[in-house]
Design a protein around this motif. Sequence first.
Motif, PDB file in Angstrom:
ATOM      1  N   THR A  28      -6.286   0.688  -4.710  1.00  0.00           N
ATOM      2  CA  THR A  28      -5.833  -0.420  -5.561  1.00  0.00           C
ATOM      3  C   THR A  28      -5.087  -1.467  -4.745  1.00  0.00           C
TER       4      THR A  28
ATOM      5  N   ASN B 140       0.818  -1.214   0.000  1.00  0.00           N
ATOM      6  CA  ASN B 140       0.000   0.000   0.000  1.00  0.00           C
ATOM      7  C   ASN B 140       0.855   1.268   0.000  1.00  0.00           C
TER       8      ASN B 140
ATOM      9  N   TYR C 204       0.380   6.676  -6.900  1.00  0.00           N
ATOM     10  CA  TYR C 204      -0.944   7.074  -7.392  1.00  0.00           C
ATOM     11  C   TYR C 204      -1.832   7.706  -6.328  1.00  0.00           C
TER      12      TYR C 204
ATOM     13  N   LEU D 167      -5.890   6.741  -4.908  1.00  0.00           N
ATOM     14  CA  LEU D 167      -6.271   5.698  -5.862  1.00  0.00           C
ATOM     15  C   LEU D 167      -5.336   4.490  -5.733  1.00  0.00           C
ATOM     16  N   GLY D 168      -4.048   4.724  -5.557  1.00  0.00           N
ATOM     17  CA  GLY D 168      -3.100   3.628  -5.373  1.00  0.00           C
ATOM     18  C   GLY D 168      -3.358   2.867  -4.090  1.00  0.00           C
TER      19      GLY D 168
ATOM     20  N   LEU E  79       2.297   1.793  -3.634  1.00  0.00           N
ATOM     21  CA  LEU E  79       1.247   2.219  -4.570  1.00  0.00           C
ATOM     22  C   LEU E  79       0.738   3.615  -4.232  1.00  0.00           C
TER      23      LEU E  79
ATOM     24  N   VAL F  56      -7.548  -3.549  -2.793  1.00  0.00           N
ATOM     25  CA  VAL F  56      -8.237  -4.490  -3.696  1.00  0.00           C
ATOM     26  C   VAL F  56      -7.319  -5.663  -4.040  1.00  0.00           C
ATOM     27  N   LEU F  57      -6.045  -5.382  -4.301  1.00  0.00           N
ATOM     28  CA  LEU F  57      -5.097  -6.453  -4.628  1.00  0.00           C
ATOM     29  C   LEU F  57      -4.919  -7.408  -3.450  1.00  0.00           C
TER      30      LEU F  57
END
Length: 443
Positions: A412, A398, A405, A408-409, A401, A415-416
């Motif tokens: 993401t 986290n 981003y 938003l990262g 990312l 979610v991953l």
Amino acid sequence: METLITDIKIALGDNDDFFIKRDYLIEEEVVFLGLNTLLDITKTKTTLQKQTESLILKGKTTQLLFNLIGDVFENDTKRAISSILEGKLIIFIENTKQFIIYEPISKSINRSIEIPTNENVIQGPLNSFTEDIDTNIGLLRKQLISKQLIVHTTSTGMVQKTNVSLLYLNDKVDQKLVDNIKSLIEKNNDLEITDLQGLSKMLEFSSWDTISKFNTTELPFHASQFLKRGRVILFVNQLPFALILPNLIWDMFIVENDRNFPFPIMIAIRFLRIIGILVALIAPGLYVALVAVNPEVLQIELALSVAQSREGVPYPALVEVIIMLIVLELIIEASVRLPKSVGQTITMVGGIILGQAVVEAKLVSNLLIIILAATTIANSTLVGTQSTTSIRLFKYINIILSSLYGVLGLVTGIVLICSYFASLTTFGKSYLYLNIERKDNSG
């Protein structure tokens, strides 16, 4: 018989604790063989003498006496050697090819049953598993008195023999799960099992899974509750904990001792653990996202406060977070390795002094120290050392990312991680499975 003794002397004669003693038993000349570091030969001979005298008074014949004393074998050198290494006493009978495997008085080399060291119990039984597999099975049988409790024990390894026991409740477990585990243990019976990686290899689990397939517990009470919910338990000799299969995500939040509290309190405690995993995964990444990429999301007053806290810090937010997280990981690892008498003092004092020093030196911001302290505390609310270690790793995804981003990262990354959790299975059971307990549809 002389050939058997010669073969055993060739195999074990280089050991200084190996003994061969000639004596008489029931007026028969015999030879005692064993390892004096595993058995007390003096007490064993006294007990054996009393046992044989009692049987003689009952009018038993010599051959029947031998069969009643122990298991009688003939011309089986391999069995004799393995029995000696397991701590048994071998009694060779002169002028025959027979020998007796006798259960001796063992030396006290096992740790007594103590309170758990890695799992704190607020209200509940305080006894914990030990390194002796028979003691562990006995503790579990005493905790769970049921004719449905089945125990299967297998000896594994070619050089170092290790006992592995599989336990389950016959009326609760999924029989396919039991059959899969049994077949894999039999298939890979020659593998050496000394740790969880070796056991994972035997059960053909991927060595690259960051989430352990096993849930571990030191507490017989917890193990018995898992059995009631249809799980299986594995005991490995010299490992002082039970291995629960399959491991599910909900095991990070649920402890059976929670049921000793009123229901609303139990729900609140478990909800706090869910908050804990969210804080541990999100807080560091959210700091990086809001400081480095999306400061416009913050209110102007809060954005100014954050900017003021970072005034003079020479690094980007990502480098700042990574450096402090690595320092925290070192402190946690040091707290595990240092002696208990000084470990907590050194890590606590070191952490406080280090945190204050880096802030005053303008190397990191005040806010980051708060964020990382909250993250470390939140990570520790989870149940099980295997789970907390995995979550410590996932938060770095986290952070990276988020630095690329922003918010938003971070989303993401969450979610991953959730997708990865959903992809995990153990013998066909998903890591996100809600309830593994079988329903009893009879009557």
